[in-house]
Motif scaffolding. Structure first.
Motif, PDB file in Angstrom:
ATOM      1  N   ALA A  58       5.609   7.937  -2.449  1.00  0.00           N
ATOM      2  CA  ALA A  58       6.584   8.370  -3.458  1.00  0.00           C
ATOM      3  C   ALA A  58       7.161   7.179  -4.220  1.00  0.00           C
ATOM      4  N   ALA A  59       7.405   6.081  -3.523  1.00  0.00           N
ATOM      5  CA  ALA A  59       8.001   4.901  -4.155  1.00  0.00           C
ATOM      6  C   ALA A  59       7.106   4.315  -5.239  1.00  0.00           C
ATOM      7  N   PHE A  60       5.796   4.486  -5.083  1.00  0.00           N
ATOM      8  CA  PHE A  60       4.869   3.887  -6.040  1.00  0.00           C
ATOM      9  C   PHE A  60       4.355   4.873  -7.086  1.00  0.00           C
ATOM     10  N   GLU A  61       4.859   6.113  -7.061  1.00  0.00           N
ATOM     11  CA  GLU A  61       4.473   7.074  -8.100  1.00  0.00           C
ATOM     12  C   GLU A  61       5.122   6.680  -9.428  1.00  0.00           C
ATOM     13  N   ASN A  62       4.562   7.180 -10.511  1.00  0.00           N
ATOM     14  CA  ASN A  62       5.104   6.925 -11.859  1.00  0.00           C
ATOM     15  C   ASN A  62       5.327   5.437 -12.111  1.00  0.00           C
ATOM     16  N   PHE A  67      10.342   2.321  -6.481  1.00  0.00           N
ATOM     17  CA  PHE A  67      10.285   0.966  -5.921  1.00  0.00           C
ATOM     18  C   PHE A  67      11.054   0.002  -6.818  1.00  0.00           C
ATOM     19  N   LYS A  68      10.869   0.124  -8.122  1.00  0.00           N
ATOM     20  CA  LYS A  68      11.564  -0.738  -9.077  1.00  0.00           C
ATOM     21  C   LYS A  68      13.067  -0.462  -9.057  1.00  0.00           C
ATOM     22  N   VAL A  80       9.384  -7.361 -10.088  1.00  0.00           N
ATOM     23  CA  VAL A  80       8.848  -5.993 -10.012  1.00  0.00           C
ATOM     24  C   VAL A  80       8.722  -5.341 -11.385  1.00  0.00           C
ATOM     25  N   ASN A  81       9.392  -5.877 -12.367  1.00  0.00           N
ATOM     26  CA  ASN A  81       9.259  -5.351 -13.727  1.00  0.00           C
ATOM     27  C   ASN A  81       8.299  -6.166 -14.583  1.00  0.00           C
ATOM     28  N   GLY A  82       7.635  -7.123 -13.968  1.00  0.00           N
ATOM     29  CA  GLY A  82       6.761  -8.016 -14.712  1.00  0.00           C
ATOM     30  C   GLY A  82       5.281  -7.685 -14.605  1.00  0.00           C
TER      31      GLY A  82
END
Length: 110
Positions: A58-62, A67-68, A80-82
């Motif tokens: 779930a954390a890595f969906e979309n 996660f971000k 994490v936004n890079g």
């Protein structure tokens, strides 16, 4: 009979290749974790066990939106936004999922 044996061999080779590439992703993810995550979240055993496999999925969906969001306002936010995270995100996910708290597995890393 010969065609069946050839087909079976082809399937076994394909499965073998898939499993080795999956393990390569986990290995790459372990390296990412140790380099980028360990300083805040502890060793790989502790970090991966923070969530279940379903929670990691779930954390890595979309595009890893959850996660971000977890890293907003932290020193990891920029990473994490890079672009570098985008390239390594799937490997990190594979590592964290593989060793999630409900996996019954533990990584051998410091």
């Amino acid at each position: 009979m010969m065609k069946s044996a050839s087909a079976l061999l082809a399937v076994l080779v394909a499965v073998g290749m898939m499993s080795s590439s999956a393990s390569a992703d986990i290995s790459k993810g372990k390296k990412v974790y140790l380099k980028k995550c360990k300083s805040c979240h502890g060793n790989g055993v502790k970090g991966a066990k923070m969530k279940t496999q379903a929670e990691w999925n779930a954390a890595f969906e979309n595009n890893a939106a959850q996660f971000k969001a977890w890293h907003k306002g932290t020193k990891a936010e920029e990473y994490v936004n890079g672009e570098r995270f985008e390239k390594k995100m799937q490997d990190l996910k594979d590592f964290l999922y593989e060793y999630g708290s409900d996996s019954g597995k533990e990584p051998s890393c410091g």
